[in-house]
Scaffold this active site. Structure first.
Site, PDB file in Angstrom:
ATOM      1  N   ALA A  15       0.812  -1.234   0.000  1.00  0.00           N
ATOM      2  CA  ALA A  15       0.000   0.000   0.000  1.00  0.00           C
ATOM      3  C   ALA A  15       0.836   1.270   0.000  1.00  0.00           C
ATOM      4  CB  ALA A  15      -0.920  -0.004   1.215  1.00  0.00           C
ATOM      5  N   SER A  16       2.165   1.145  -0.020  1.00  0.00           N
ATOM      6  CA  SER A  16       2.998   2.350   0.128  1.00  0.00           C
ATOM      7  C   SER A  16       2.975   3.244  -1.098  1.00  0.00           C
ATOM      8  CB  SER A  16       4.448   1.946   0.417  1.00  0.00           C
ATOM      9  OG  SER A  16       4.939   1.145  -0.642  1.00  0.00           O
ATOM     10  N   ARG A  17       2.697   2.668  -2.268  1.00  0.00           N
ATOM     11  CA  ARG A  17       2.739   3.474  -3.492  1.00  0.00           C
ATOM     12  C   ARG A  17       1.919   2.784  -4.587  1.00  0.00           C
ATOM     13  NH1 ARG A  17       8.086   0.991  -3.369  1.00  0.00           N
ATOM     14  NH2 ARG A  17       8.216  -0.451  -5.126  1.00  0.00           N
ATOM     15  N   VAL A  65       5.505  -9.949   2.665  1.00  0.00           N
ATOM     16  CA  VAL A  65       4.345 -10.844   2.538  1.00  0.00           C
ATOM     17  C   VAL A  65       4.697 -12.275   2.154  1.00  0.00           C
ATOM     18  CG1 VAL A  65       2.594  -9.085   2.102  1.00  0.00           C
ATOM     19  CG2 VAL A  65       4.001  -9.912   0.204  1.00  0.00           C
ATOM     20  N   ASN A  91      -2.204  -7.155  -3.039  1.00  0.00           N
ATOM     21  CA  ASN A  91      -1.715  -6.296  -4.127  1.00  0.00           C
ATOM     22  C   ASN A  91      -0.195  -6.306  -4.275  1.00  0.00           C
ATOM     23  OD1 ASN A  91      -1.760  -3.704  -5.918  1.00  0.00           O
ATOM     24  ND2 ASN A  91      -0.473  -3.175  -4.154  1.00  0.00           N
ATOM     25  N   TYR A 156       7.211 -13.765 -13.737  1.00  0.00           N
ATOM     26  CA  TYR A 156       6.067 -12.876 -13.481  1.00  0.00           C
ATOM     27  C   TYR A 156       4.784 -13.476 -14.054  1.00  0.00           C
ATOM     28  CZ  TYR A 156       3.320  -8.592 -13.058  1.00  0.00           C
ATOM     29  OH  TYR A 156       2.349  -7.673 -12.722  1.00  0.00           O
ATOM     30  N   LYS A 160       1.457 -14.694 -11.905  1.00  0.00           N
ATOM     31  CA  LYS A 160       0.149 -14.043 -12.042  1.00  0.00           C
ATOM     32  C   LYS A 160      -0.905 -15.011 -12.586  1.00  0.00           C
ATOM     33  CE  LYS A 160       1.016  -9.962 -10.387  1.00  0.00           C
ATOM     34  NZ  LYS A 160       0.306  -9.454  -9.196  1.00  0.00           N
ATOM     35  N   ILE A 189      -0.641  -0.020 -15.971  1.00  0.00           N
ATOM     36  CA  ILE A 189      -1.060   1.063 -15.086  1.00  0.00           C
ATOM     37  C   ILE A 189       0.165   1.919 -14.797  1.00  0.00           C
ATOM     38  CG2 ILE A 189      -2.122   1.625 -12.851  1.00  0.00           C
ATOM     39  CD1 ILE A 189      -3.939  -0.086 -14.750  1.00  0.00           C
TER      40      ILE A 189
HETATM   41  P1  NDP Z   1       4.891  -0.740  -7.298  1.00  0.00           P
HETATM   42  O1  NDP Z   1       6.248  -1.288  -7.583  1.00  0.00           O
HETATM   43  O2  NDP Z   1       4.632   0.688  -7.610  1.00  0.00           O
HETATM   44  O3  NDP Z   1       4.545  -1.018  -5.752  1.00  0.00           O
HETATM   45  C1  NDP Z   1       4.795  -2.287  -5.233  1.00  0.00           C
HETATM   46  C2  NDP Z   1       4.259  -2.379  -3.803  1.00  0.00           C
HETATM   47  O4  NDP Z   1       4.489  -3.716  -3.342  1.00  0.00           O
HETATM   48  C3  NDP Z   1       4.985  -1.449  -2.853  1.00  0.00           C
HETATM   49  O5  NDP Z   1       4.047  -0.999  -1.898  1.00  0.00           O
HETATM   50  C4  NDP Z   1       6.013  -2.347  -2.193  1.00  0.00           C
HETATM   51  O6  NDP Z   1       6.320  -1.961  -0.845  1.00  0.00           O
HETATM   52  C5  NDP Z   1       5.244  -3.668  -2.130  1.00  0.00           C
HETATM   53  N1  NDP Z   1       6.149  -4.823  -2.052  1.00  0.00           N
HETATM   54  C6  NDP Z   1       7.111  -5.198  -2.922  1.00  0.00           C
HETATM   55  N2  NDP Z   1       7.737  -6.307  -2.475  1.00  0.00           N
HETATM   56  C7  NDP Z   1       7.138  -6.633  -1.296  1.00  0.00           C
HETATM   57  C8  NDP Z   1       7.342  -7.658  -0.339  1.00  0.00           C
HETATM   58  N3  NDP Z   1       8.275  -8.592  -0.487  1.00  0.00           N
HETATM   59  N4  NDP Z   1       6.539  -7.677   0.770  1.00  0.00           N
HETATM   60  C9  NDP Z   1       5.611  -6.736   0.959  1.00  0.00           C
HETATM   61  N5  NDP Z   1       5.368  -5.727   0.091  1.00  0.00           N
HETATM   62  C10 NDP Z   1       6.136  -5.693  -1.021  1.00  0.00           C
HETATM   63  O7  NDP Z   1       3.853  -1.711  -8.071  1.00  0.00           O
HETATM   64  P2  NDP Z   1       2.445  -1.414  -8.781  1.00  0.00           P
HETATM   65  O8  NDP Z   1       1.642  -0.505  -7.941  1.00  0.00           O
HETATM   66  O9  NDP Z   1       2.682  -1.077 -10.189  1.00  0.00           O
HETATM   67  O10 NDP Z   1       1.810  -2.883  -8.776  1.00  0.00           O
HETATM   68  C11 NDP Z   1       0.982  -3.339  -7.722  1.00  0.00           C
HETATM   69  C12 NDP Z   1       0.423  -4.701  -8.093  1.00  0.00           C
HETATM   70  O11 NDP Z   1      -0.270  -4.600  -9.337  1.00  0.00           O
HETATM   71  C13 NDP Z   1       1.493  -5.776  -8.291  1.00  0.00           C
HETATM   72  O12 NDP Z   1       0.993  -7.014  -7.841  1.00  0.00           O
HETATM   73  C14 NDP Z   1       1.678  -5.793  -9.785  1.00  0.00           C
HETATM   74  O13 NDP Z   1       2.161  -7.022 -10.243  1.00  0.00           O
HETATM   75  C15 NDP Z   1       0.242  -5.557 -10.235  1.00  0.00           C
HETATM   76  N6  NDP Z   1       0.125  -5.052 -11.600  1.00  0.00           N
HETATM   77  C16 NDP Z   1       0.704  -3.868 -11.962  1.00  0.00           C
HETATM   78  C17 NDP Z   1       0.577  -3.395 -13.252  1.00  0.00           C
HETATM   79  C18 NDP Z   1       1.171  -2.105 -13.710  1.00  0.00           C
HETATM   80  O14 NDP Z   1       1.136  -1.838 -14.929  1.00  0.00           O
HETATM   81  N7  NDP Z   1       1.705  -1.257 -12.835  1.00  0.00           N
HETATM   82  C19 NDP Z   1      -0.155  -4.173 -14.262  1.00  0.00           C
HETATM   83  C20 NDP Z   1      -0.737  -5.386 -13.770  1.00  0.00           C
HETATM   84  C21 NDP Z   1      -0.586  -5.797 -12.489  1.00  0.00           C
HETATM   85  P3  NDP Z   1       7.690  -1.116  -0.483  1.00  0.00           P
HETATM   86  O15 NDP Z   1       7.368   0.322  -0.766  1.00  0.00           O
HETATM   87  O16 NDP Z   1       7.911  -1.374   0.963  1.00  0.00           O
HETATM   88  O17 NDP Z   1       8.784  -1.652  -1.364  1.00  0.00           O
END
Ligand code: NDP
Length: 258
Positions: A15-17, A65, A91, A156, A160, A189
């Site tokens: 949820a951080s970003r 997670v 997520n 990946y 998924k 996205i």
């Molecule tokens: P971001 O890289 O912007 O954000 C990823 C988030 O996941 C951050 O909050 C991060 O936390 C957290 N995270 C990463 N690794 C871990 C871990 N080991 N344990 C806990 N938290 C973790 O990704 P998006 O917002 O782009 O993507 C979010 C989801 O949507 C993902 O599952 C991605 O696969 C999916 N998705 C994204 C698409 C896109 O085009 N962006 C398309 C389709 C699916 P921290 O800040 O602490 O690192």
């Protein structure tokens, strides 16, 4: 007017970003009290501050997670502070493209652990709390890459695709406990993940826009609104389903050069 999720306890991982931050803000605006998970507690403080500034209630939690001990502790902390979880959004995810011939075991494990094993661990922890209360809601974030093959994304894509199908297994097992499980399947996205992949030369945003019938990338809010609907009682007869939110990408089978 009562909000769709008034008073419900929601957990959003990652949820951080990006998409997760948008989901946390959307659920809070629908009245949910939101536990915002990130790898470190400090990473989730901005989104918690934003929710509190909107008049909502939120809690930052550090939880990797893919680690079962951290998941158990995190769910206990949420239950102690906010109450048992009503809604879980799986997520958190990573994407590190690597051509399959060069791909490492570590790359495979990272995708399967963070994107897929985490869904098992967090959903099981949530369902154990929801079962005793006769109800709850789980929303998984999949990807169009779980359905379409792209180069350099073996780990990946596999992770998924697994999330898509895990959704159906959990849904049919837990329907008898009043727990619904659905999957939102985003197209591309615009988040930091995508910006970083472009900086690394792993994708070209202009190409993605051209390939998308709506001629744009989605926003976090596009996904958050779909999550909000699926998590609400308006979707009460919907479980084991996947909702694609991709601007027409999956429907489109032609190549357009302009
Ligand atoms: P971001 O890289 O912007 O954000 C990823 C988030 O996941 C951050 O909050 C991060 O936390 C957290 N995270 C990463 N690794 C871990 C871990 N080991 N344990 C806990 N938290 C973790 O990704 P998006 O917002 O782009 O993507 C979010 C989801 O949507 C993902 O599952 C991605 O696969 C999916 N998705 C994204 C698409 C896109 O085009 N962006 C398309 C389709 C699916 P921290 O800040 O602490 O690192």
């Amino acid at each position: 007017m009562t909000e769709a999720l008034d008073g419900r306890v929601a957990i959003v991982t990652g949820a951080s970003r990006g998409i997760g931050k948008s989901i946390a803000l959307e659920l809070a605006s629908a009245g949910a009290r939101v536990a915002c998970f990130a790898t470190r507690k400090a990473n989730a403080s901005d989104v918690v501050d934003a929710i509190v500034a909107q008049g909502g209630e939120a809690l930052a939690i550090g939880c990797r997670v893919e680690n079962s001990h951290e998941v158990t502790e995190a769910f206990e902390e949420v239950s102690d502070v906010l109450g048992p979880v009503d809604l879980l959004v799986n997520n958190a995810g990573v994407s590190n493209p690597m051509m399959t011939l060069e791909m490492t075991e570590e790359n495979w494990d990272q995708h399967m652990n963070v994107n897929c094993k985490s869904v098992f661990l967090c959903s099981q922890a949530a369902a154990r709390q929801m079962k005793g209360r006769r109800g709850g809601n789980i929303v998984n974030i999949g990807s169009i890459l779980g359905r379409n093959a792209f180069p350099a994304t073996l780990g990946y894509c596999a992770s998924k695709a697994a999330v898509d199908h895990m959704t159906r297994v959990m849904a049919i097992e837990w329907a008898r406990y009043g727990i619904r499980v659905n999957c939102i399947v985003p197209g591309y996205i615009r988040t930091e993940l995508i910006d970083q992949l472009q900086r690394d030369g792993k994708l070209e945003i202009a190409d993605l826009e051209r390939r998308t019938p709506q001629r744009r990338l989605g926003s976090g809010s596009d996904i958050a609104k779909a999550v909000r609907f699926v998590a609400s009682d308006d979707a009460g007869f919907m479980t084991g389903e996947a909702v694609v939110v991709d601007g027409g990408w999956s429907a489109f089978g032609y190549y357009q050069s302009k």
